[in-house]
Design an enzyme around this catalytic site. Structure first.
Site, PDB file in Angstrom:
ATOM      1  N   SER A 189     -24.112   0.675  38.209  1.00  0.00           N
ATOM      2  CA  SER A 189     -23.574  -0.095  37.080  1.00  0.00           C
ATOM      3  C   SER A 189     -22.269  -0.735  37.553  1.00  0.00           C
ATOM      4  CB  SER A 189     -23.278   0.851  35.916  1.00  0.00           C
ATOM      5  OG  SER A 189     -22.374   0.260  35.004  1.00  0.00           O
ATOM      6  N   TYR A 191     -20.065   8.674  32.047  1.00  0.00           N
ATOM      7  CA  TYR A 191     -20.926   7.614  32.597  1.00  0.00           C
ATOM      8  C   TYR A 191     -20.271   6.979  33.837  1.00  0.00           C
ATOM      9  CZ  TYR A 191     -23.935   3.433  32.594  1.00  0.00           C
ATOM     10  OH  TYR A 191     -24.808   2.427  32.940  1.00  0.00           O
TER      11      TYR A 191
HETATM   12  P1  NAI Z   1     -33.048   2.210  28.787  1.00  0.00           P
HETATM   13  O1  NAI Z   1     -32.427   3.141  27.814  1.00  0.00           O
HETATM   14  O2  NAI Z   1     -34.077   1.270  28.322  1.00  0.00           O
HETATM   15  O3  NAI Z   1     -33.664   3.001  30.031  1.00  0.00           O
HETATM   16  C1  NAI Z   1     -33.327   4.279  30.418  1.00  0.00           C
HETATM   17  C2  NAI Z   1     -34.619   5.024  30.711  1.00  0.00           C
HETATM   18  O4  NAI Z   1     -34.300   6.304  31.268  1.00  0.00           O
HETATM   19  C3  NAI Z   1     -35.457   5.266  29.444  1.00  0.00           C
HETATM   20  O5  NAI Z   1     -36.787   4.882  29.696  1.00  0.00           O
HETATM   21  C4  NAI Z   1     -35.352   6.773  29.234  1.00  0.00           C
HETATM   22  O6  NAI Z   1     -36.485   7.362  28.647  1.00  0.00           O
HETATM   23  C5  NAI Z   1     -35.181   7.245  30.670  1.00  0.00           C
HETATM   24  N1  NAI Z   1     -34.587   8.584  30.744  1.00  0.00           N
HETATM   25  C6  NAI Z   1     -33.474   9.039  30.121  1.00  0.00           C
HETATM   26  N2  NAI Z   1     -33.289  10.336  30.427  1.00  0.00           N
HETATM   27  C7  NAI Z   1     -34.306  10.694  31.259  1.00  0.00           C
HETATM   28  C8  NAI Z   1     -34.666  11.898  31.917  1.00  0.00           C
HETATM   29  N3  NAI Z   1     -33.926  13.025  31.800  1.00  0.00           N
HETATM   30  N4  NAI Z   1     -35.768  11.889  32.697  1.00  0.00           N
HETATM   31  C9  NAI Z   1     -36.526  10.785  32.841  1.00  0.00           C
HETATM   32  N5  NAI Z   1     -36.225   9.609  32.241  1.00  0.00           N
HETATM   33  C10 NAI Z   1     -35.134   9.582  31.465  1.00  0.00           C
HETATM   34  O7  NAI Z   1     -31.828   1.425  29.431  1.00  0.00           O
HETATM   35  P2  NAI Z   1     -31.763   0.508  30.733  1.00  0.00           P
HETATM   36  O8  NAI Z   1     -30.722  -0.469  30.492  1.00  0.00           O
HETATM   37  O9  NAI Z   1     -33.087   0.043  31.150  1.00  0.00           O
HETATM   38  O10 NAI Z   1     -31.187   1.543  31.804  1.00  0.00           O
HETATM   39  C11 NAI Z   1     -31.745   1.742  33.089  1.00  0.00           C
HETATM   40  C12 NAI Z   1     -30.640   2.069  34.074  1.00  0.00           C
HETATM   41  O11 NAI Z   1     -29.802   0.932  34.216  1.00  0.00           O
HETATM   42  C13 NAI Z   1     -29.722   3.225  33.674  1.00  0.00           C
HETATM   43  O12 NAI Z   1     -29.445   4.010  34.819  1.00  0.00           O
HETATM   44  C14 NAI Z   1     -28.475   2.518  33.194  1.00  0.00           C
HETATM   45  O13 NAI Z   1     -27.311   3.306  33.341  1.00  0.00           O
HETATM   46  C15 NAI Z   1     -28.457   1.315  34.123  1.00  0.00           C
HETATM   47  N6  NAI Z   1     -27.640   0.213  33.660  1.00  0.00           N
HETATM   48  C16 NAI Z   1     -27.997  -0.534  32.560  1.00  0.00           C
HETATM   49  C17 NAI Z   1     -27.199  -1.576  32.142  1.00  0.00           C
HETATM   50  C18 NAI Z   1     -27.529  -2.428  30.968  1.00  0.00           C
HETATM   51  O14 NAI Z   1     -26.665  -3.218  30.542  1.00  0.00           O
HETATM   52  N7  NAI Z   1     -28.708  -2.347  30.398  1.00  0.00           N
HETATM   53  C19 NAI Z   1     -25.955  -1.903  32.843  1.00  0.00           C
HETATM   54  C20 NAI Z   1     -25.688  -1.080  33.978  1.00  0.00           C
HETATM   55  C21 NAI Z   1     -26.509  -0.071  34.363  1.00  0.00           C
END
Ligand code: NAI
Length: 261
Positions: A145, A158
């Site tokens: 991130s 985070y």
């Molecule tokens: P999201 O909330 O759609 O995706 C996160 C996913 O991780 C979800 O599918 C959730 O079910 C899964 N997850 C959570 N805990 C889990 C566990 N214990 N075991 C297996 N799966 C688990 O959000 P997004 O944005 O797609 O996030 C994906 C990655 O991108 C994360 O690491 C987030 O920190 C990172 N990120 C996202 C940004 C954004 O603006 N959307 C910015 C910077 C980083």
């Protein structure tokens, strides 16, 4: 498109929503064999598999919690059993919650660190172990991130987790470069995914975020997926230990725009 990805086996954690979903669909369109790890989104994942299959790709799904060592081992075992290899490991699963640091409970701290940092470590370790044993010059991509660089009050757990992902990525890149295993991370800025849904549904909060983005718009998940396919492809064959910022300029000190400062 990246022809070198055709037939490669790609595992994505947290692959049922947001960035994971976009990456799964893009790797599918590249004709990779995609394994989607999901947490509790069984319904959504079926739709992603159908999309990939309609595009002529192939995919499989496996439930699992990345904070649990036995689940990570099971997810990797499923991948190898289903597609007979593991070429690209994408440690994407992540969570966040807003709490002023003086009120942050140990439980909340541990939950975020164990998902975002320990979960990624376990994914790296198991994938690298398999790649070493099978002499696979694989690619590992960790989802970091902009907050591996930008401090973030109320999100200290985070920010600490993503700072950890940065140095973990660089350390593993150095350690396994002699084996041809590349380890990189992507650092997205503000992207339109479920993690931000609540924030972006509030016009005031969304406006505040937009002011931090020199390019003037919230990123699309497909723009992050485009980074991932490049990093995984042969086109990035000499790239390791990199943080690829995809943030519309968020890390370029937007407060100094137009001669301010
Ligand atoms: P999201 O909330 O759609 O995706 C996160 C996913 O991780 C979800 O599918 C959730 O079910 C899964 N997850 C959570 N805990 C889990 C566990 N214990 N075991 C297996 N799966 C688990 O959000 P997004 O944005 O797609 O996030 C994906 C990655 O991108 C994360 O690491 C987030 O920190 C990172 N990120 C996202 C940004 C954004 O603006 N959307 C910015 C910077 C980083």
């Amino acid at each position: 498109m990246y022809p070198s990805l055709e037939g490669k086996v790609v595992l994505i954690t947290g692959g049922a929503t947001g960035l994971g979903k976009a990456m799964a669909e893009r790797f599918g369109a590249e004709k990779a064999k995609v394994v989607i790890n999901y947490f509790n989104e069984e319904q959504e994942v079926q739709g992603i598999i159908e999309t990939i299959e309609k595009a002529g790709g192939i995919a499989s799904a496996i439930q699992g919690d990345v904070t649990k060592e036995e689940d990570i081992k099971g997810i990797i075992a499923h991948t190898i059993k289903t597609f007979d290899s593991l070429d690209v490991m994408i440690n994407n699963a992540g969570i966040e919650n807003e709490v002023p640091s003086e009120e942050l409970t140990l439980e909340d701290w541990n939950k975020v660190i164990s998902t975002n940092l320990t979960g990624q470590f376990l994914g790296c370790r198991e994938a690298i172990d398999y790649m070493l044993e099978n002499k696979i010059k694989g690619s590992i991509i960790n989802m970091s991130s902009v907050h591996q660089e930008i401090p973030w009050p109320h999100f200290v757990h985070y920010a600490a987790s993503k700072g950890g992902v940065k140095l973990m990525t660089e350390t593993l890149a150095l350690e396994f470069a002699p084996h041809g295993i590349r380890v990189n991370c992507i650092a997205p800025g503000a992207i339109d995914t479920p993690i931000n849904a609540e924030k972006f549904s509030d016009p005031e909060l969304k406006k505040g975020v937009l002011e931090l983005i020199p390019m003037g718009y919230i990123g699309k998940p497909e723009e992050i997926a485009a980074c991932a396919v490049w990093l995984a492809s042969k086109e990035a064959s000499y790239v390791t230990g990199l943080t690829l910022y995809a943030d519309g300029g968020m890390t370029q000190y937007p407060g100094f725009q137009a001669g301010k400062g």
